[in-house]
Design a protein around this motif. Structure first.
Motif, mmCIF file in Angstrom:
data_model
loop_
_atom_site.group_PDB
_atom_site.id
_atom_site.type_symbol
_atom_site.label_atom_id
_atom_site.label_comp_id
_atom_site.label_asym_id
_atom_site.label_seq_id
_atom_site.Cartn_x
_atom_site.Cartn_y
_atom_site.Cartn_z
ATOM 1 N N GLY A 1 25.594 29.759 75.406
ATOM 2 C CA GLY A 1 25.047 31.088 75.681
ATOM 3 C C GLY A 1 24.825 31.942 74.458
ATOM 4 O O GLY A 1 24.501 33.130 74.580
ATOM 5 N N ARG A 2 24.995 31.370 73.264
ATOM 6 C CA ARG A 2 24.779 32.137 72.045
ATOM 7 C C ARG A 2 23.276 32.378 71.838
ATOM 8 O O ARG A 2 22.440 31.598 72.262
ATOM 9 C CB ARG A 2 25.343 31.403 70.833
ATOM 10 C CG ARG A 2 26.840 31.160 70.895
ATOM 11 C CD ARG A 2 27.294 30.394 69.657
ATOM 12 N NE ARG A 2 28.733 30.159 69.631
ATOM 13 C CZ ARG A 2 29.339 29.147 70.198
ATOM 14 N NH1 ARG A 2 28.617 28.234 70.840
ATOM 15 N NH2 ARG A 2 30.654 29.009 70.142
ATOM 16 N N ARG A 3 22.948 33.458 71.137
ATOM 17 C CA ARG A 3 21.568 33.784 70.752
ATOM 18 C C ARG A 3 20.624 33.650 71.953
ATOM 19 O O ARG A 3 19.644 32.904 71.928
ATOM 20 C CB ARG A 3 21.096 32.901 69.602
ATOM 21 C CG ARG A 3 21.949 33.032 68.348
ATOM 22 C CD ARG A 3 21.471 32.081 67.262
ATOM 23 N NE ARG A 3 22.263 32.210 66.063
ATOM 24 C CZ ARG A 3 23.404 31.536 65.834
ATOM 25 N NH1 ARG A 3 23.861 30.704 66.779
ATOM 26 N NH2 ARG A 3 24.079 31.695 64.722
ATOM 27 N N ARG A 4 20.887 34.398 72.963
ATOM 28 C CA ARG A 4 20.089 34.348 74.179
ATOM 29 C C ARG A 4 18.623 34.667 73.906
ATOM 30 O O ARG A 4 17.719 34.090 74.523
ATOM 31 C CB ARG A 4 20.663 35.339 75.190
ATOM 32 C CG ARG A 4 19.971 35.333 76.549
ATOM 33 C CD ARG A 4 20.160 34.030 77.257
ATOM 34 N NE ARG A 4 19.530 34.035 78.571
ATOM 35 C CZ ARG A 4 19.386 32.957 79.331
ATOM 36 N NH1 ARG A 4 19.811 31.783 78.904
ATOM 37 N NH2 ARG A 4 18.817 33.047 80.514
ATOM 38 N N TRP A 5 18.382 35.560 72.950
ATOM 39 C CA TRP A 5 17.016 35.950 72.629
ATOM 40 C C TRP A 5 16.221 34.768 72.080
ATOM 41 O O TRP A 5 15.021 34.603 72.367
ATOM 42 C CB TRP A 5 17.023 37.084 71.595
ATOM 43 C CG TRP A 5 17.638 36.686 70.265
ATOM 44 C CD1 TRP A 5 18.942 36.778 69.910
ATOM 45 C CD2 TRP A 5 16.958 36.100 69.158
ATOM 46 N NE1 TRP A 5 19.143 36.295 68.641
ATOM 47 C CE2 TRP A 5 17.942 35.876 68.149
ATOM 48 C CE3 TRP A 5 15.641 35.754 68.898
ATOM 49 C CZ2 TRP A 5 17.621 35.308 66.919
ATOM 50 C CZ3 TRP A 5 15.310 35.201 67.668
ATOM 51 C CH2 TRP A 5 16.301 34.977 66.690
ATOM 52 N N LEU A 6 16.882 33.914 71.276
ATOM 53 C CA LEU A 6 16.203 32.744 70.724
ATOM 54 C C LEU A 6 15.844 31.752 71.822
ATOM 55 O O LEU A 6 14.758 31.160 71.813
ATOM 56 C CB LEU A 6 17.101 32.084 69.675
ATOM 57 C CG LEU A 6 16.557 30.791 69.039
ATOM 58 C CD1 LEU A 6 15.230 31.051 68.330
ATOM 59 C CD2 LEU A 6 17.578 30.198 68.070
ATOM 60 N N ASP A 7 16.747 31.588 72.768
ATOM 61 C CA ASP A 7 16.489 30.673 73.882
ATOM 62 C C ASP A 7 15.284 31.141 74.694
ATOM 63 O O ASP A 7 14.399 30.345 75.046
ATOM 64 C CB ASP A 7 17.732 30.590 74.758
ATOM 65 C CG ASP A 7 17.657 29.438 75.756
ATOM 66 O OD1 ASP A 7 16.772 28.575 75.599
ATOM 67 O OD2 ASP A 7 18.477 29.396 76.682
ATOM 68 N N LEU A 8 15.235 32.431 75.002
ATOM 69 C CA LEU A 8 14.112 32.978 75.768
ATOM 70 C C LEU A 8 12.806 32.893 74.982
ATOM 71 O O LEU A 8 11.759 32.529 75.538
ATOM 72 C CB LEU A 8 14.401 34.430 76.166
ATOM 73 C CG LEU A 8 15.537 34.642 77.182
ATOM 74 C CD1 LEU A 8 15.808 36.118 77.380
ATOM 75 C CD2 LEU A 8 15.191 33.976 78.508
ATOM 76 N N LEU A 9 12.849 33.239 73.700
ATOM 77 C CA LEU A 9 11.641 33.200 72.876
ATOM 78 C C LEU A 9 11.105 31.782 72.767
ATOM 79 O O LEU A 9 9.899 31.545 72.932
ATOM 80 C CB LEU A 9 11.957 33.757 71.488
ATOM 81 C CG LEU A 9 10.787 33.748 70.483
ATOM 82 C CD1 LEU A 9 9.674 34.655 70.962
ATOM 83 C CD2 LEU A 9 11.275 34.175 69.096
ATOM 84 N N SER B 1 13.620 17.364 66.368
ATOM 85 C CA SER B 1 14.345 18.239 65.440
ATOM 86 C C SER B 1 14.352 19.686 65.922
ATOM 87 O O SER B 1 15.393 20.362 65.873
ATOM 88 C CB SER B 1 13.714 18.156 64.045
ATOM 89 O OG SER B 1 12.339 18.512 64.085
ATOM 90 N N THR B 2 13.223 20.176 66.425
ATOM 91 C CA THR B 2 13.165 21.567 66.894
ATOM 92 C C THR B 2 14.017 21.766 68.137
ATOM 93 O O THR B 2 14.773 22.744 68.245
ATOM 94 C CB THR B 2 11.706 21.966 67.179
ATOM 95 O OG1 THR B 2 10.913 21.766 66.015
ATOM 96 C CG2 THR B 2 11.623 23.425 67.596
ATOM 97 N N GLY B 3 13.893 20.854 69.098
ATOM 98 C CA GLY B 3 14.682 20.983 70.317
ATOM 99 C C GLY B 3 16.173 20.922 70.049
ATOM 100 O O GLY B 3 16.960 21.692 70.631
ATOM 101 N N MET B 4 16.594 20.006 69.162
ATOM 102 C CA MET B 4 18.014 19.921 68.815
ATOM 103 C C MET B 4 18.487 21.187 68.115
ATOM 104 O O MET B 4 19.581 21.697 68.406
ATOM 105 C CB MET B 4 18.268 18.705 67.932
ATOM 106 C CG MET B 4 18.355 17.394 68.656
ATOM 107 S SD MET B 4 19.004 16.073 67.601
ATOM 108 C CE MET B 4 20.689 16.648 67.332
ATOM 109 N N ALA B 5 17.683 21.681 67.177
ATOM 110 C CA ALA B 5 18.086 22.876 66.429
ATOM 111 C C ALA B 5 18.279 24.066 67.358
ATOM 112 O O ALA B 5 19.286 24.788 67.271
ATOM 113 C CB ALA B 5 17.038 23.192 65.359
ATOM 114 N N VAL B 6 17.325 24.278 68.277
ATOM 115 C CA VAL B 6 17.452 25.405 69.205
ATOM 116 C C VAL B 6 18.636 25.183 70.147
ATOM 117 O O VAL B 6 19.385 26.119 70.449
ATOM 118 C CB VAL B 6 16.137 25.584 70.002
ATOM 119 C CG1 VAL B 6 16.305 26.670 71.062
ATOM 120 C CG2 VAL B 6 14.999 25.937 69.057
ATOM 121 N N GLY B 7 18.833 23.945 70.600
ATOM 122 C CA GLY B 7 19.967 23.658 71.470
ATOM 123 C C GLY B 7 21.298 23.908 70.795
ATOM 124 O O GLY B 7 22.243 24.410 71.420
#
Length: 349
Positions: free
Chosen positions: A162-170, A150-156
């Motif tokens: 390329g949206r929300r680059r900061w979330l991907d890095l965090l 669920s977490t991996g899908m939500a972040v994906g």
């Protein structure tokens, strides 16, 4: 009675040919070409080899533990005669090949031997401790599957295109850091935070369901973060596929879009990785139990090592190894049902 077939070959000439026997080559060839047959043959051979190596290496390595089992049990004041009688009772006076053959013969009769320390069957000792370890390990596996997917899908989904680059890095940095922490370090930090500084959960034991919370978190946190990173990457790949663009173009509801079209394509990689970490979860459960004084196989094997109780050590390792092998086999079967390509069948095209 003539069962042949008569054919005319020319004026006044007849040629008799024998009747054709029914042929079953095609039927047998179809059976052997079934991908499940090849899958079963490969997995059966792998299981047999794994069990052989597990039993052999366990038997050879455990006696390398420094110390004398007879002296560890009888004490430092024991006389040489007492130690000699104990070694004879334990069977340690026999040559190694004889002991190995006796050990394998007992295993084939589902007999793990007798404890040096308690003089009780090892099967009874493991049977009394295994439910606690199994409860902890399987609870952690469920947490890993549910939370990581669920977490991996939500972040994906949130970082698609390329949206929300900061979330991907965090997410990548935090998940990578937590996945790299050893289990005993995570367990210690959880005890300090949630059992001492903020006493929400008990620091050890197994008297209540709440006592299972911290050990489960300590065991599942690292694997959950590792699997979640893979799921996030696979989600990003799946969302860029043509069929997903088509589904989005039809403006399907989000739940139907992601659960029906994206999730099934993520399960293969998720279950594959989960199958790889099953053995580490079982081994990690034994380590985590010592931190939380959990009454499972962890404390038992630590005490067995202290007293050089070879049969108990060997029995626990063999049982945990067999469980890990069986679980990996079940994961492979589920993967074969979900995606027949994992069976190794050749393409018909």
């Amino acid at each position: 009675m003539n069962t042949g077939v008569t054919a005319r070959t020319g004026p006044g000439q007849m040629l008799e040919t024998p009747a054709q026997e029914p042929r079953h080559d095609g039927r047998w060839r179809a059976r052997f070409s079934n991908p499940w047959f090849g899958f079963a043959a490969r997995r059966l051979g792998g299981v047999i080899l794994s069990v052989f190596l597990l039993v052999t290496l366990t038997f050879l390595i455990v006696p390398l533990i420094p110390g004398d089992p007879a002296r560890a049990i009888a004490g430092t004041d024991a006389t040489p005669d007492t130690l000699a009688r104990l070694r004879e009772t334990m069977g340690l006076d026999q040559p190694m090949p004889v002991r190995f053959l006796d050990y394998v013969s007992s295993l084939m009769q589902f007999d793990l031997g007798t404890s040096f320390r308690f003089n009780d069957p090892v099967t009874a000792i493991i049977a009394s401790k295994l439910p606690y370890t199994a409860q902890l390990a399987f609870t952690a596996i469920i947490v890993v599957l549910l939370v990581s997917t669920s977490t991996g899908m939500a972040v994906g989904i949130l970082t698609r295109g390329g949206r929300r680059r900061w979330l991907d890095l965090l997410f990548g940095n935090v998940a990578g850091f937590l996945a790299s922490l050893p289990g005993y370090v995570t367990a210690t930090l959880l005890v300090v935070a949630f059992a001492i500084m903020v006493p929400i959960f008990p620091a050890g034991g197994a008297d209540s369901i709440s006592a299972l919370v911290l050990p489960t978190l300590a065991l599942a946190l690292g694997p959950t973060c590792a699997v979640a990173r893979v799921v996030r990457q696979e989600t990003a790949t799946v969302l860029e596929q043509d069929y997903m663009r088509t589904a989005r173009g039809r403006r399907l509801p989000p739940m139907r879009l992601y659960l029906r079209h994206a999730l099934p394509n993520l399960l293969t990689s998720t279950l594959t990785l989960t199958g790889l970490i099953l053995a580490s979860l079982l081994g990690g459960a034994i380590i985590i139990e010592t931190v939380f004084n959990y009454p499972g196989l962890g404390n038992e094997i630590i005490q067995a090592i202290i007293y050089r109780d070879y049969p108990v050590i060997q029995g626990i390792i063999v049982v945990v190894g067999l469980i890990a092998t069986i679980l990996n086999l079940l994961v492979d079967v589920v993967l074969g049902i979900i995606d027949p390509r994992t069976l190794g069948a050749k393409s018909n095209g």
